[in-house]
Motif scaffolding. Structure first.
Motif, PDB file in Angstrom:
ATOM      1  N   ALA A 154      55.141  82.818  63.133  1.00 15.96           N
ATOM      2  CA  ALA A 154      53.692  82.901  62.967  1.00 15.96           C
ATOM      3  C   ALA A 154      53.216  84.331  63.215  1.00 15.96           C
ATOM      4  O   ALA A 154      53.785  85.067  64.023  1.00 15.96           O
ATOM      5  N   ALA A 155      52.167  84.698  62.508  1.00 15.26           N
ATOM      6  CA  ALA A 155      51.623  86.045  62.620  1.00 15.26           C
ATOM      7  C   ALA A 155      50.987  86.264  63.988  1.00 15.26           C
ATOM      8  O   ALA A 155      50.466  85.335  64.603  1.00 15.26           O
ATOM      9  N   ASN A 156      51.019  87.520  64.438  1.00 12.85           N
ATOM     10  CA  ASN A 156      50.346  87.853  65.690  1.00 12.85           C
ATOM     11  C   ASN A 156      48.852  88.075  65.417  1.00 12.85           C
ATOM     12  O   ASN A 156      48.430  88.156  64.257  1.00 12.85           O
ATOM     13  N   PRO A 157      48.024  88.173  66.452  1.00 10.33           N
ATOM     14  CA  PRO A 157      46.580  88.332  66.243  1.00 10.33           C
ATOM     15  C   PRO A 157      46.209  89.570  65.419  1.00 10.33           C
ATOM     16  O   PRO A 157      45.275  89.513  64.618  1.00 10.33           O
ATOM     17  N   LEU A 158      46.926  90.677  65.591  1.00 13.22           N
ATOM     18  CA  LEU A 158      46.637  91.879  64.815  1.00 13.22           C
ATOM     19  C   LEU A 158      46.818  91.619  63.328  1.00 13.22           C
ATOM     20  O   LEU A 158      45.951  91.934  62.509  1.00 13.22           O
ATOM     21  N   HIS A 159      47.939  91.036  62.966  1.00 16.14           N
ATOM     22  CA  HIS A 159      48.249  90.695  61.577  1.00 16.14           C
ATOM     23  C   HIS A 159      47.180  89.761  61.010  1.00 16.14           C
ATOM     24  O   HIS A 159      46.626  89.989  59.932  1.00 16.14           O
ATOM     25  N   GLY A 160      46.868  88.716  61.764  1.00 19.73           N
ATOM     26  CA  GLY A 160      45.889  87.736  61.316  1.00 19.73           C
ATOM     27  C   GLY A 160      44.504  88.336  61.130  1.00 19.73           C
ATOM     28  O   GLY A 160      43.811  88.040  60.155  1.00 19.73           O
TER      29      GLY A 160
ATOM     30  N   ASP B 229      47.661  84.137  53.480  1.00 19.41           N
ATOM     31  CA  ASP B 229      48.774  83.394  54.090  1.00 19.41           C
ATOM     32  C   ASP B 229      48.986  81.962  53.620  1.00 19.41           C
ATOM     33  O   ASP B 229      48.060  81.190  53.464  1.00 19.41           O
ATOM     34  N   ASN B 230      50.216  81.641  53.477  1.00 23.05           N
ATOM     35  CA  ASN B 230      50.674  80.272  53.241  1.00 23.05           C
ATOM     36  C   ASN B 230      50.263  79.668  51.907  1.00 23.05           C
ATOM     37  O   ASN B 230      50.178  78.459  51.776  1.00 23.05           O
ATOM     38  N   VAL B 231      50.007  80.496  50.910  1.00 24.52           N
ATOM     39  CA  VAL B 231      49.843  80.004  49.545  1.00 24.52           C
ATOM     40  C   VAL B 231      51.119  80.373  48.798  1.00 24.52           C
ATOM     41  O   VAL B 231      51.482  81.545  48.702  1.00 24.52           O
ATOM     42  N   ASP B 232      51.803  79.347  48.304  1.00 27.75           N
ATOM     43  CA  ASP B 232      53.043  79.578  47.579  1.00 27.75           C
ATOM     44  C   ASP B 232      52.747  80.203  46.224  1.00 27.75           C
ATOM     45  O   ASP B 232      51.863  79.749  45.500  1.00 27.75           O
ATOM     46  N   VAL B 233      53.505  81.249  45.890  1.00 31.34           N
ATOM     47  CA  VAL B 233      53.404  81.906  44.589  1.00 31.34           C
ATOM     48  C   VAL B 233      54.775  81.786  43.925  1.00 31.34           C
ATOM     49  O   VAL B 233      55.745  82.389  44.383  1.00 31.34           O
ATOM     50  N   TYR B 234      54.831  80.975  42.856  1.00 26.99           N
ATOM     51  CA  TYR B 234      56.061  80.786  42.089  1.00 26.99           C
ATOM     52  C   TYR B 234      56.032  81.794  40.946  1.00 26.99           C
ATOM     53  O   TYR B 234      55.261  81.651  40.001  1.00 26.99           O
ATOM     54  N   LEU B 235      56.863  82.807  41.039  1.00 32.56           N
ATOM     55  CA  LEU B 235      56.903  83.857  40.036  1.00 32.56           C
ATOM     56  C   LEU B 235      57.769  83.434  38.856  1.00 32.56           C
ATOM     57  O   LEU B 235      58.679  82.605  39.007  1.00 32.56           O
ATOM     58  N   PRO B 236      57.526  83.991  37.671  1.00 31.86           N
ATOM     59  CA  PRO B 236      58.274  83.584  36.480  1.00 31.86           C
ATOM     60  C   PRO B 236      59.786  83.737  36.594  1.00 31.86           C
ATOM     61  O   PRO B 236      60.534  83.002  35.957  1.00 31.86           O
TER      62      PRO B 236
ATOM     63  N   PHE C 109      57.363  83.328  46.700  1.00 30.27           N
ATOM     64  CA  PHE C 109      56.874  84.148  47.808  1.00 30.27           C
ATOM     65  C   PHE C 109      55.606  83.542  48.375  1.00 30.27           C
ATOM     66  O   PHE C 109      54.898  82.796  47.702  1.00 30.27           O
ATOM     67  N   ARG C 110      55.339  83.914  49.604  1.00 32.22           N
ATOM     68  CA  ARG C 110      54.072  83.605  50.266  1.00 32.22           C
ATOM     69  C   ARG C 110      53.465  84.931  50.697  1.00 32.22           C
ATOM     70  O   ARG C 110      53.584  85.331  51.857  1.00 32.22           O
ATOM     71  N   PRO C 111      52.818  85.624  49.767  1.00 30.06           N
ATOM     72  CA  PRO C 111      52.244  86.922  50.125  1.00 30.06           C
ATOM     73  C   PRO C 111      51.199  86.778  51.225  1.00 30.06           C
ATOM     74  O   PRO C 111      50.572  85.725  51.371  1.00 30.06           O
ATOM     75  N   ASP C 112      51.008  87.849  51.963  1.00 36.11           N
ATOM     76  CA  ASP C 112      49.974  87.825  52.992  1.00 36.11           C
ATOM     77  C   ASP C 112      48.593  87.674  52.360  1.00 36.11           C
ATOM     78  O   ASP C 112      47.734  86.988  52.894  1.00 36.11           O
ATOM     79  N   LEU C 113      48.370  88.318  51.239  1.00 34.65           N
ATOM     80  CA  LEU C 113      47.102  88.211  50.523  1.00 34.65           C
ATOM     81  C   LEU C 113      47.391  88.312  49.033  1.00 34.65           C
ATOM     82  O   LEU C 113      48.195  89.140  48.607  1.00 34.65           O
TER      83      LEU C 113
ATOM     84  N   SER D 285      55.485  93.620  59.408  1.00 34.72           N
ATOM     85  CA  SER D 285      55.834  93.158  60.752  1.00 34.72           C
ATOM     86  C   SER D 285      57.309  93.471  60.942  1.00 34.72           C
ATOM     87  O   SER D 285      58.009  93.816  59.978  1.00 34.72           O
ATOM     88  N   LYS D 286      57.794  93.341  62.153  1.00 31.58           N
ATOM     89  CA  LYS D 286      59.209  93.641  62.405  1.00 31.58           C
ATOM     90  C   LYS D 286      60.123  92.786  61.540  1.00 31.58           C
ATOM     91  O   LYS D 286      61.134  93.250  61.045  1.00 31.58           O
TER      92      LYS D 286
END
Length: 193
Positions: free
Chosen positions: A24-30, A55-62, A67-71, A100-101
């Protein structure tokens, strides 16, 4: 038809290999994502020209990657790739990843390459600790660094030479829209460490 059990899986698919989702993302990331998401969502809502997802929107690429991009930003004219009850199936217009690390290496390498090869028009990498936004634009099928935008607090700003101050850039032009500007100070200005 895609099996519903595939949705909301705690992993991404990169090059055919399942990669478990990061912690899970830390507060800074969020907070960074919330702040940038709000800015872009206000713009797309006011102009009725797109949709912003965090966060947490699945992106099915061709190419088969998941991926689940941050934005993620999808322009209104490309909204057909959005299945509102499941996921995004296609190429978003813009993607943002916050480092993130656990994701740093993939965001700069594998994900960047996959977004590029699938035709994402604009890719931002945000380094929350260094307070830098690196913006890539797709040109002739390849990502080119458009610019790096750095945030300076008052103390850092005072230490810059006049020449460095003159070169500092604060307004990020979102290339997928005609008149959308994001100020780097709005992204990072609330951070107090």
């Amino acid at each position: 038809m895609i099996n519903d059990a595939l949705f909301y899986a705690p992993y991404e698919i990169i090059g055919g290999e399942k990669i478990m989702a990061a912690a899970a993302a830390n507060p800074l990331h969020g907070r960074l994502l919330f702040t940038l998401g709000r800015i872009l969502d206000d713009y797309t809502f006011d102009h009725k020209n797109g949709y912003v997802f965090t966060d947490n929107v699945d992106v099915y690429l061709p190419d088969g990657n998941l991926f689940r991009p941050d934005l993620t930003v999808v322009k209104k004219e490309n909204a057909g790739i959005i299945n509102w009850k499941k996921a995004i199936f296609g190429v978003p217009d813009m993607v943002v990843e916050v480092l993130s690390k656990s994701t740093h290496k993939n965001d700069w390498t594998i994900k960047k390459d996959v977004y590029e090869s699938n035709g994402v028009k604009e890719y931002w990498i945000i380094d929350p600790l260094a307070k830098i936004v690196t913006v890539f634009h797709l040109r002739d099928g390849k990502f080119q660094v458009a610019e790096e935008y750095l945030y300076y607090d008052n103390e850092e700003w005072a230490e810059l030479t006049e020449e460095e101050k003159a070169k500092a850039m604060f307004e990020i032009k979102v290339s997928i829209f005609d008149d959308c500007i994001v100020n780097v100070n709005d992204i990072f200005g609330w951070i107090t460490f």
